[in-house]
Design a protein around this motif. Structure first.
Motif, short mmCIF file in Angstrom:
data_model
loop_
_atom_site.label_atom_id
_atom_site.label_comp_id
_atom_site.label_asym_id
_atom_site.label_seq_id
_atom_site.Cartn_x
_atom_site.Cartn_y
_atom_site.Cartn_z
N SER A 74 0.84 -1.20 0.00
CA SER A 74 0.00 0.00 0.00
C SER A 74 0.88 1.25 0.00
O SER A 74 1.87 1.32 0.73
N VAL A 75 0.49 2.25 -0.83
CA VAL A 75 1.35 3.41 -1.05
C VAL A 75 0.59 4.71 -0.76
O VAL A 75 -0.46 4.97 -1.36
N GLY A 76 1.12 5.49 0.16
CA GLY A 76 0.61 6.83 0.44
C GLY A 76 1.50 7.88 -0.20
O GLY A 76 2.49 7.55 -0.86
N SER A 77 1.16 9.16 -0.01
CA SER A 77 1.89 10.25 -0.65
C SER A 77 2.61 11.12 0.36
O SER A 77 2.09 11.42 1.44
N VAL A 78 3.81 11.55 -0.03
CA VAL A 78 4.56 12.55 0.72
C VAL A 78 4.82 13.76 -0.16
O VAL A 78 4.79 13.66 -1.39
N ASP A 79 5.07 14.90 0.50
CA ASP A 79 5.40 16.12 -0.25
C ASP A 79 6.92 16.24 -0.42
O ASP A 79 7.67 15.35 -0.02
N ALA A 80 7.35 17.35 -0.99
CA ALA A 80 8.77 17.54 -1.27
C ALA A 80 9.60 17.70 -0.01
O ALA A 80 10.82 17.61 -0.05
N GLU A 81 8.96 17.94 1.12
CA GLU A 81 9.68 18.08 2.39
C GLU A 81 9.57 16.82 3.25
O GLU A 81 9.85 16.85 4.43
N ASN A 82 9.13 15.71 2.64
CA ASN A 82 9.07 14.40 3.30
C ASN A 82 7.99 14.33 4.38
O ASN A 82 8.11 13.56 5.33
N ASN A 83 6.94 15.13 4.22
CA ASN A 83 5.79 15.07 5.11
C ASN A 83 4.65 14.34 4.40
O ASN A 83 4.48 14.48 3.19
N ILE A 84 3.87 13.58 5.15
CA ILE A 84 2.72 12.91 4.56
C ILE A 84 1.74 13.98 4.08
O ILE A 84 1.40 14.90 4.81
N GLU A 85 1.33 13.85 2.82
CA GLU A 85 0.41 14.82 2.24
C GLU A 85 -0.93 14.80 2.96
O GLU A 85 -1.41 13.74 3.37
N THR A 94 -0.23 1.40 6.07
CA THR A 94 0.40 1.88 4.84
C THR A 94 1.86 1.40 4.83
O THR A 94 2.61 1.67 5.76
N VAL A 95 2.23 0.69 3.78
CA VAL A 95 3.55 0.06 3.72
C VAL A 95 4.63 1.09 3.44
O VAL A 95 5.69 1.09 4.06
N ILE A 96 4.38 1.99 2.49
CA ILE A 96 5.42 2.92 2.06
C ILE A 96 4.78 4.18 1.47
O ILE A 96 3.63 4.15 1.02
N TYR A 97 5.53 5.28 1.48
CA TYR A 97 5.07 6.55 0.92
C TYR A 97 6.02 6.95 -0.21
O TYR A 97 7.20 6.64 -0.18
N ALA A 98 5.47 7.66 -1.19
CA ALA A 98 6.25 8.15 -2.33
C ALA A 98 5.67 9.49 -2.76
O ALA A 98 4.53 9.82 -2.40
N PRO A 99 6.42 10.29 -3.54
CA PRO A 99 5.90 11.58 -3.98
C PRO A 99 4.61 11.43 -4.78
O PRO A 99 4.51 10.59 -5.67
#
Length: 199
Positions: A74-85, A94-99
């Motif tokens: 499962s993939v969530g989103s992060v912003d350019a500053e490595n914060n969860i969107e 949630t397994v991992i986050y990506a831009p």
């Protein structure tokens, strides 16, 4: 999902070229993974096929099907500053986050204006790739394919790797994401693509 995995589907010719990675960029199913869907995903897992799913753009709600099913990355989103969107679902599963696109670094523009660009290419008469179009968007459906792409690169170097091996070695392919007080039991990890990942 069954057809992509090379499993028999009634009334459809068997897929002669089963996928190694299946990306599911949609969400919104049940709060608990349904028994039929989980049974199918278990059959897919036995074939060592990676299933990557976006968690959904539910602004902090828990993840739903298919991201909440066992064996799914499962993939969530992060912003350019490595914060969860803020738009990303928020769940300890949630397994991992990506831009996924979002706020600009200078905070001078709303999050909707900083969209990820996905280019489409076609091959011309001479066999050269030609730009055919661009789509822009924001969301976990843009983050999930980045993870699928990373896994495909990894498999090009380590074709024997299974989804369970990938998950057990996740620390090699990720870095901590900034914690959020909105989910005390979350321990988020974000995708990182370093050359050492492929060794």
């Amino acid at each position: 999902l069954a057809w992509a995995a090379g499993l028999p589907v009634e009334g459809v010719q068997l897929n002669a070229n089963p996928a190694k990675i299946i990306n599911l960029s949609f969400s919104g199913g049940k709060q608990v993974c349904g028994a039929d869907l989980q049974k199918l995903l278990d059959r897919v897992a036995k074939k060592n096929i990676f299933v990557v799913a976006a968690v959904g753009n539910t602004f902090g709600k828990k993840i739903t099907e298919p991201a909440n099913c066992s064996g799914v990355i499962s993939v969530g989103s992060v912003d350019a500053e490595n914060n969860i969107e803020t738009y990303s679902a928020l769940d300890p599963r949630t397994v991992i986050y990506a831009p996924g696109g979002g706020k600009s670094l200078d905070n001078n523009a709303p999050w909707r204006t900083n969209k990820l660009k996905v280019a489409t290419f076609e091959v011309d008469f001479w066999g050269q790739e030609v730009h055919a179009g661009v789509a822009r968007g924001v969301g976990t459906s843009y983050a999930a394919p980045l993870v699928s792409g990373f896994v495909s690169l990894l498999l090009s170097q380590r074709p024997e790797m299974t989804p369970s091996e990938f998950l057990s070695q996740l620390s090699k392919f990720s870095r901590p994401v900034n914690p959020t007080d909105k989910c005390a039991d979350c321990n988020p990890k974000g995708l990182t693509m370093m050359p050492s990942n492929f060794r």
